[in-house]
Design a protein around this motif. Structure first.
Motif, PDB file in Angstrom:
ATOM      1  N   GLY A  88       0.796  -1.216   0.000  1.00 22.32           N
ATOM      2  CA  GLY A  88       0.000   0.000   0.000  1.00 22.32           C
ATOM      3  C   GLY A  88       0.830   1.268   0.000  1.00 22.32           C
ATOM      4  O   GLY A  88       0.371   2.322  -0.467  1.00 22.32           O
ATOM      5  N   ASN A  98      -7.070  -5.765   2.489  1.00 21.69           N
ATOM      6  CA  ASN A  98      -7.631  -4.470   2.124  1.00 21.69           C
ATOM      7  C   ASN A  98      -7.377  -3.433   3.207  1.00 21.69           C
ATOM      8  O   ASN A  98      -7.080  -2.266   2.914  1.00 21.69           O
ATOM      9  CB  ASN A  98      -9.131  -4.601   1.858  1.00 21.69           C
ATOM     10  N   LEU A  99      -7.480  -3.867   4.465  1.00 21.25           N
ATOM     11  CA  LEU A  99      -7.183  -2.954   5.559  1.00 21.25           C
ATOM     12  C   LEU A  99      -5.720  -2.532   5.519  1.00 21.25           C
ATOM     13  O   LEU A  99      -5.393  -1.344   5.690  1.00 21.25           O
ATOM     14  CB  LEU A  99      -7.506  -3.634   6.888  1.00 21.25           C
ATOM     15  N   GLY A 133      -5.126  -0.136   2.588  1.00 20.95           N
ATOM     16  CA  GLY A 133      -5.681   1.183   2.853  1.00 20.95           C
ATOM     17  C   GLY A 133      -4.841   1.980   3.836  1.00 20.95           C
ATOM     18  O   GLY A 133      -4.548   3.165   3.607  1.00 20.95           O
ATOM     19  N   ASN A 145     -14.999   2.376  -1.565  1.00 20.86           N
ATOM     20  CA  ASN A 145     -14.873   0.969  -1.912  1.00 20.86           C
ATOM     21  C   ASN A 145     -14.221   0.181  -0.773  1.00 20.86           C
ATOM     22  O   ASN A 145     -14.725  -0.861  -0.334  1.00 20.86           O
ATOM     23  CB  ASN A 145     -14.056   0.829  -3.197  1.00 20.86           C
ATOM     24  N   THR A 146     -13.092   0.702  -0.277  1.00 21.48           N
ATOM     25  CA  THR A 146     -12.388   0.032   0.813  1.00 21.48           C
ATOM     26  C   THR A 146     -13.229   0.014   2.083  1.00 21.48           C
ATOM     27  O   THR A 146     -13.287  -0.998   2.792  1.00 21.48           O
ATOM     28  CB  THR A 146     -11.043   0.730   1.080  1.00 21.48           C
ATOM     29  N   ILE A 183     -15.862  -2.666   1.996  1.00 19.34           N
ATOM     30  CA  ILE A 183     -15.287  -3.994   2.222  1.00 19.34           C
ATOM     31  C   ILE A 183     -15.040  -4.217   3.704  1.00 19.34           C
ATOM     32  O   ILE A 183     -15.403  -5.256   4.277  1.00 19.34           O
ATOM     33  CB  ILE A 183     -13.980  -4.157   1.423  1.00 19.34           C
ATOM     34  N   VAL A 184     -14.420  -3.237   4.359  1.00 16.58           N
ATOM     35  CA  VAL A 184     -14.062  -3.372   5.764  1.00 16.58           C
ATOM     36  C   VAL A 184     -15.316  -3.479   6.639  1.00 16.58           C
ATOM     37  O   VAL A 184     -15.385  -4.293   7.568  1.00 16.58           O
ATOM     38  CB  VAL A 184     -13.192  -2.183   6.211  1.00 16.58           C
ATOM     39  N   GLY A 236     -17.488  -2.690  -3.906  1.00 20.61           N
ATOM     40  CA  GLY A 236     -16.924  -3.201  -2.664  1.00 20.61           C
ATOM     41  C   GLY A 236     -17.816  -4.238  -2.007  1.00 20.61           C
ATOM     42  O   GLY A 236     -17.327  -5.247  -1.472  1.00 20.61           O
TER      43      GLY A 236
END
Length: 432
Positions: A24, A142-143, A146, A261-262, A265-266, A324
């Motif tokens: 990231g 993803n976390l 980000g 989007n992120t 997901i989270v 997401g």
């Protein structure tokens, strides 16, 4: 899941998350770094990005067989070291040849890590727990991406090349941390790195020929290509170009859309997981196709509708958020299905084949979607609405080739993990 499996899984997930955290730091800034900071130009930056993708396409066809013969641990450690070297080299690169070579090393290393990590997750889980394990990996990755991107954005300074070297150095260290954690993992049937090999060390004969003869897996690969082409392959190319040119979206709003989007997901991952675990996988994937078709219609409204700019912006951000939601539904569905379709001893090859399909889609998606999104606004939206509906159709067809347990693992009464990979259902073997 046994205590040994749980301990191995926790370390695998931690290493995966930390490597994503490192990635990231650099992914959002790679183009700017090569083209502007190193002053190598836009064309060289394009070649560097292509080298990154091409390296993955070169190494993935042979990765699976190596994983199945030698085990995922040594493959993961080697790939992490290669990626670490590539990251540092890219941070130091000040000429076109060195930048291209460094990008190729980085691309090859990160590509090989994907199927190696996936195979380790398979070895450390049962069919009943595999869905949740892959969902957790997707959530943590993803976390990590980000948070890494957020911190990297605060460090980076286009006027100071050393700030980019710091970013690449952090990424390099995170890959080495992944390798170090992997060396401590004790897989259920592999006490240490030297013994990280299936008890039946010889991979099944046939290799890719056997995989291509497995109709359910072939259908899943076709479905996977459409999924990655219609969603991931458009995020930073066609859809962003469409948003700027058709919907009048600013660069800062694009960042907000990606953040939405992120965030989706989270926030949604584990709520969605409870829903997914009780449903047939094929129906979940089919539902994602419908959700994404609606998302593309919202994007169409944002760009060619006649609402206000505020409404267009809201619709565009909602498009990314709906993507997401679909991703959160797919993460505990598709990757575990690849593993459950694989015969014993071919898990690595199946994971690598699917990773190759993903890379192909990510290479073709921007090449097709970029020009269309920038200039052919209505055809672009119509095309990807149809692709999304195609996901639904392909998912329904795939469901007909799956056994009841492959399609809905919660039906399994006594899940068993085969040595070197998941057990193969008799009906699935008949399809192979």
């Amino acid at each position: 899941m046994t205590r040994a499996m749980g301990a191995a899984m926790r370390r695998i997930q931690a290493g995966s998350a930390l490597s994503a955290f490192g990635i990231g730091f650099t992914v959002p800034f790679l183009y700017v770094y090569v083209a502007q900071v190193r002053e190598l130009g836009a064309s060289t930056a394009g070649i560097v990005l292509a080298a990154f993708a091409m390296a993955a396409l070169i190494v993935l066809p042979v990765t699976g067989r190596v994983i199945d013969r030698r085990g995922p641990l040594p493959v993961l450690v080697g790939a992490a070291v290669v990626a670490s070297v590539g990251a540092v080299a890219l941070g130091l690169a000040n000429s076109e040849p060195t930048a291209i070579l460094a990008a190729a090393l980085l691309g090859a290393g990160t590509a090989v890590m994907q199927p190696a990590l996936a195979t380790m997750i398979v070895w450390s889980s049962t069919p009943a727990t595999r869905t949740r394990s892959f969902a957790m990996q997707f959530f943590l990755q993803n976390l990590g991406l980000g948070i890494g991107g957020l911190i990297g954005g605060q460090i980076v300074d286009e006027s100071r090349p050393d700030s980019f070297l710091l970013l690449f150095s952090i990424e390099s260290v995170m890959f080495l941390v992944l390798a170090a954690i992997a060396l401590t993992v004790r897989l259920p049937h592999a006490p240490n790195l030297q013994e990280a090999m299936p008890k039946d060390a010889s991979a099944p004969r046939g290799g890719m020929r056997a995989l291509l003869g497995h109709k359910a897996m072939v259908q899943l690969c076709v479905l996977g290509f459409v999924i990655f082409f219609a969603c991931y392959g458009q995020f930073e190319s066609g859809l962003s170009a469409y948003g700027v040119e058709a919907a009048g979206i600013s660069a800062s709003t694009l960042g907000i859309a990606l953040a939405a989007n992120t965030a989706m997901i989270v926030i949604a991952q584990f709520a969605v997981l409870k829903f997914v675990e009780r449903r047939k996988r094929s129906r979940v994937i089919a539902a994602v196709g419908l959700i994404w078709a609606f998302a593309w219609l919202l994007a169409g409204y944002a760009g060619v509708g006649h609402g206000s700019q505020a409404m267009a912006t809201a619709a565009f951000i909602s498009t990314y958020a709906l993507f997401g939601l679909g991703e959160a539904m797919l993460s505990p569905t598709v990757a575990p299905l690849v593993a459950d379709l694989a015969p014993a001893g071919m898990v690595g090859q199946y994971n690598s084949a699917f990773a190759l399909v993903k890379q192909l889609a990510l290479a073709v998606g921007p090449a097709v979607g970029g020009p269309m999104g920038a200039a052919l606004h209505v055809p672009y939206i119509v095309t990807f609405v149809l692709f999304s509906l195609g996901i639904t159709v392909l998912a329904v067809r795939l469901g007909r080739r799956l056994t009841p347990v492959q399609n809905q693992p919660s039906l399994a009464k006594s899940p068993v993990v085969a040595q070197g990979g998941p057990a193969t259902e008799p009906a699935a073997a008949a399809n192979a």
